[in-house]
Design an enzyme around this catalytic site. Structure first.
Site, PDB file in Angstrom:
ATOM      1  N   LYS A 134      40.362  29.934  35.952  1.00  0.00           N
ATOM      2  CA  LYS A 134      39.407  30.075  34.864  1.00  0.00           C
ATOM      3  C   LYS A 134      38.449  31.183  35.235  1.00  0.00           C
ATOM      4  CE  LYS A 134      36.235  27.110  32.288  1.00  0.00           C
ATOM      5  NZ  LYS A 134      36.001  25.696  32.019  1.00  0.00           N
ATOM      6  N   ASP A 145      31.913  16.850  25.894  1.00  0.00           N
ATOM      7  CA  ASP A 145      32.850  17.630  25.084  1.00  0.00           C
ATOM      8  C   ASP A 145      34.253  17.047  25.189  1.00  0.00           C
ATOM      9  OD1 ASP A 145      33.561  19.528  23.260  1.00  0.00           O
ATOM     10  OD2 ASP A 145      33.771  21.157  24.709  1.00  0.00           O
ATOM     11  N   GLY A 188      44.493  29.276  27.859  1.00  0.00           N
ATOM     12  CA  GLY A 188      43.378  28.669  27.142  1.00  0.00           C
ATOM     13  C   GLY A 188      42.142  29.531  27.117  1.00  0.00           C
ATOM     14  N   GLU A 189      41.191  29.036  26.359  1.00  0.00           N
ATOM     15  CA  GLU A 189      39.924  29.726  26.191  1.00  0.00           C
ATOM     16  C   GLU A 189      38.850  28.681  26.466  1.00  0.00           C
ATOM     17  OE1 GLU A 189      40.253  33.049  24.253  1.00  0.00           O
ATOM     18  OE2 GLU A 189      38.497  33.338  25.532  1.00  0.00           O
ATOM     19  N   GLY A 190      38.170  28.808  27.598  1.00  0.00           N
ATOM     20  CA  GLY A 190      37.158  27.801  27.938  1.00  0.00           C
ATOM     21  C   GLY A 190      35.825  28.095  27.294  1.00  0.00           C
ATOM     22  N   THR A 191      34.817  27.327  27.663  1.00  0.00           N
ATOM     23  CA  THR A 191      33.488  27.516  27.101  1.00  0.00           C
ATOM     24  C   THR A 191      32.957  28.899  27.442  1.00  0.00           C
ATOM     25  OG1 THR A 191      33.165  25.229  27.733  1.00  0.00           O
ATOM     26  CG2 THR A 191      31.284  26.350  26.780  1.00  0.00           C
ATOM     27  N   GLY A 235      35.025  31.489  29.283  1.00  0.00           N
ATOM     28  CA  GLY A 235      35.972  32.471  29.771  1.00  0.00           C
ATOM     29  C   GLY A 235      37.408  32.046  29.565  1.00  0.00           C
ATOM     30  N   LYS A 236      38.298  32.984  29.822  1.00  0.00           N
ATOM     31  CA  LYS A 236      39.713  32.693  29.607  1.00  0.00           C
ATOM     32  C   LYS A 236      40.311  31.890  30.745  1.00  0.00           C
ATOM     33  CE  LYS A 236      40.649  36.556  26.601  1.00  0.00           C
ATOM     34  NZ  LYS A 236      40.954  37.975  26.476  1.00  0.00           N
ATOM     35  N   VAL A 237      41.334  31.120  30.414  1.00  0.00           N
ATOM     36  CA  VAL A 237      42.034  30.338  31.432  1.00  0.00           C
ATOM     37  C   VAL A 237      43.457  30.866  31.555  1.00  0.00           C
ATOM     38  CG1 VAL A 237      42.691  28.028  32.181  1.00  0.00           C
ATOM     39  CG2 VAL A 237      40.656  28.330  30.762  1.00  0.00           C
TER      40      VAL A 237
END
Lengths: 347, 403
Positions: free
Chosen positions: A53, A146, A31-34, A36-38
């Site tokens: 994360k 969110d 994933g792509e967080g707010t 940074g990458k997860v």
């Protein structure tokens, strides 16, 4: 996984730096967080999966991102079955990582799997788990800000957990304060924010929860606007335009004059969703999607709804997820779609 | 409702014992002339943090958090091996972010340069570059183990002694209310002692002053708050008299066995302004509270000898006044802190001319002391007993390790 929940294991006592570097090996990006990458990673000592994360530091001229700091603080003070667990923080190779319990899927990913569908009892369970998570957050004085499909995580045991607190913040229960209205992904943003309010509370999350509830049944986001104005038009097309009776204070909102509806539209909500939702489910969704924030159901009220308490079938944990092939997060779904597009294009 | 103190990292990992604190200063101890200088450094650093915080317009709570971060960082590091001034700036910067009132990094650098270069400190080497501070912040957050939630005694004070209106105002000023130490997380959850604004202010200032020591690392915040209330009641004669009169007026039907409090706390609630009953009804260890109060008095005794432009809003002045009016002779009588106990005569002469233990200590002197400590440390590291040179810059070392 249960064992891992124990305090001593989840938070090793002052491990040395060397230990930590090799403690997790990255499996894949999920994933792509707010900020940074997860990654999915495996704990090399006990073989359990975690989500890492990464907080991007080098890109931040102002040092440690304030959003990351907020998320860490929030998560450290939260502990609930329906909120993702932050096991620990880790520093490695000049980056800071948040170490979370690993969740196999997210809601957006799972709903896009055409081969898989939930029963009504499963959907009821998912709905209730989401609301229980929100009720806990609001009780703790936290607004998530969110709520959307890719921030709602599922594991193969059928547990649902709220994640990504990058936009969340504490609010004052007794006083309403000014916050930014540039929050919540457009499709899940409540009308009062679209009308420019900066004074709001946990009810903004409840609108998003209403959107998610419909999405659970219809399998895709309900209000898919392109921009703020289009988003409002989209909402009006389904729920009708806000009248003084449904939302007395709407005309006082900052941008009302700029974006108010040009013509009156009647409410089509029930006729549009009757084929997906049971009557009690319709009632609950209707209360969550109330225009007037003061009349919108709170998480605690929603949990008391007839949909959960009276109407059959009773809820059941969606355990069938374990049989699903693959792990589905929004990111993987996007990749899959891109692959398919490329295939289609080649033909 | 709010975060549970007993489940917090503050309680679980950051309430330390004296042995740990002593261990943390082992390296520094080699480079000071006498151990008491380290206590003066505690005052010195805290007052620098306070000054920088004020210039950055941080609230008292944020300044307190910055000070706790600073103390925690130096549980794992030595003054002589780091640059405490950039650590101070980083602590203020991180605390402002962690307490939801962020300031711009450029401001922190600019104000730091301003404060440190003042004549009384005379520190000229603070970097102009933002990235140095950002880098320091990274190490700081790492050594803090990302535990950013800090509990403070202020909340306890307000919930115990604030009048409703005052309590609400104090609360409204606190952003991020959910993570504050909640209304009451210990004891019976009952009992209240209404204080006038003056004494309340005084208790508040005493709490401010405790950050000039290492108390925040040793004791849970609610006990520090109670010790501050206790000292206020002792020192503030008029308040005590007022409260006692009220109590007598009200306690006509109350039993006379007020002192055997724990069992009779039910009746005490009817006479809320009974000091002894109030204290006992809190159901906390009074011997611990007394220990903390003793330490605060010890701090003030020491502080008497630290000369800086007078800190106007400190509980110390009130203490000095009432203490000297009460019994002037006892002022310097904290025997355990008498430096000569710790000090070999050799060490004293090795330190050079100034530092007579009873001398007044100035910030300038401490700045020079720090520079000397650092130099001596570097020299020792460059010429160790083994004859092999070793890496001297811990920061550099870490940067390299981090790639």
């Amino acid at each position: 996984m249960r064992d891992f929940d124990r305090e001593e294991v989840s938070r090793p006592h002052t491990p040395t730096r060397g230990d930590r570097d090799e403690l997790y090996s990255i499996v894949s990006q999920v994933g792509e967080g707010t900020f940074g990458k997860v990654y999915k990673a495996r704990n090399t000592t006990n073989g359990l999966n975690v989500a890492l994360k990464r907080i991007r530091m080098e890109a931040e001229r102002d040092g440690f991102p304030v959003t990351a700091m907020r998320e860490i603080k929030l998560l450290q003070s939260l502990r609930h079955d329906n909120v993702v667990r932050l096991y620990e923080m880790m520093v490695s190779n000049g980056s800071v990582y948040m170490v979370f319990e690993y969740m196999d899927h997210d809601l957006t990913g799972i709903l896009s799997q055409s081969g898989f569908s939930f029963t009504d009892a499963h959907l009821k369970s998912l709905c209730r788990q989401m609301l229980a998570g929100l009720a806990y957050l609001h009780h703790k004085g936290v607004i998530h800000r969110d709520i959307k499909g890719s921030n709602i995580l599922l594991n193969n045991r059928g547990e649902l957990k709220l994640a990504d607190f990058g936009l969340a913040r504490f609010y004052q229960k007794r006083r309403r304060s000014d916050y930014t209205n540039r929050v919540i992904t457009l499709w899940y943003r409540p009308p009062e924010l679209l009308f420019g309010t900066t004074v709001y509370g946990p009810e903004v999350d409840m609108w998003s929860a209403g959107c998610i509830m419909l999405e659970l049944f219809t399998k895709r986001p309900v209000f898919q606007g392109n921009d703020e104005i289009h988003q409002l038009e989209f909402i009006f097309k389904i729920l009708g335009t806000p009248t003084a009776e449904r939302w007395p204070s709407v005309a006082e909102l900052p941008w009302y004059e700029l974006v108010k509806p040009k013509e009156e539209i009647p409410n089509h909500f029930r006729e549009m969703f009757r084929k997906w939702l049971s009557p009690a489910a319709l009632d609950l969704a209707d209360q969550l999607l109330a225009f007037d924030p003061t009349r919108r159901a709170t998480a605690v009220q929603a949990l008391e709804a007839a949909y959960f308490k009276e109407e059959s079938p009773p809820e059941a944990m969606p355990t069938g997820l374990a049989n699903l092939e693959g792990e589905w997060h929004e990111l993987e779904t996007k990749r899959e779609r891109a692959k398919k597009r490329r295939r289609d294009g080649a033909q | 409702m709010a975060t549970d103190f007993w489940a917090s990292s503050h309680y679980k990992r950051w309430i330390l014992d004296r042995a740990t604190l002593k261990q943390a200063r082992v390296d520094d101890l080699q480079y000071v002339d006498y151990p008491e200088q380290l206590d003066f450094l505690n005052i010195y650093f805290a007052s620098l943090i306070f000054k920088l915080g004020k210039r950055l317009q941080l609230r008292q709570r944020v300044i307190a958090t910055a000070t706790v971060f600073f103390r925690r960082f130096y549980v794992k590091n030595s003054y002589c091996e780091t640059d405490p001034f950039i650590v101070i700036s980083a602590c203020c910067y991180v605390a402002a972010k962690a307490e939801e009132s962020p300031v711009h990094i450029k401001n922190v650098v600019a104000e730091s340069r301003q404060v440190y270069s003042q004549e009384e400190y005379g520190i000229k080497h603070f970097p102009t570059d933002n990235s140095k501070l950002a880098e320091m912040e990274f190490y700081l957050v790492d050594d803090l183990e990302c535990d950013l939630v800090v509990f403070h005694p202020y909340r306890t004070l307000m919930s115990l002694c604030g009048r409703e209106a005052v309590a609400t105002i104090a609360e409204a000023g606190e952003l991020g209310i959910g993570i504050n130490d909640g209304p009451r997380y210990w004891g019976t959850g009952e009992g209240k002692l209404e204080l006038e604004e003056g004494p309340l202010q005084m208790a508040w200032f005493i709490i401010n002053d405790t950050y000039r020591s290492e108390l925040c690392l040793l004791y849970p915040p609610h006990l520090i708050a109670i010790a501050a209330i206790y000292l206020t009641l002792i020192l503030n004669v008029t308040t005590r008299a007022t409260l006692q009169n009220q109590a007598q007026a009200q306690s006509a039907p109350a039993p006379s066995t007020r002192r055997s409090s724990r069992t009779s706390s039910g009746t005490q609630k009817k006479a809320p302004q009974d000091i002894v009953g109030f204290m006992a009804g809190l159901n906390v260890s009074m011997s611990l509270v007394a220990t903390i109060a003793q330490e605060i008095i010890g701090l003030y005794t020491l502080w008497e000898r630290y000369k800086e432009d007078a800190a106007a809003d400190s509980g110390r002045s009130a203490f000095g006044r009432s203490a000297s009016s009460a019994s002037a002779g006892t002022k310097r009588s904290a025997p355990s802190r008498d430096p000569s106990v710790f000090m070999g005569s050799e060490e004293l002469s090795a330190g050079g001319t100034p530092a007579q233990p009873d001398d007044v200590v100035t910030p300038q002197y401490l700045t020079q002391l720090l520079a000397r400590m650092r130099e001596a440390r570097l020299a020792d590291l460059a010429h160790p007993a083994s004859g092999r040179p070793v890496a001297v810059n811990k920061m550099l070392e870490r940067t390299q390790a981090a790639g």
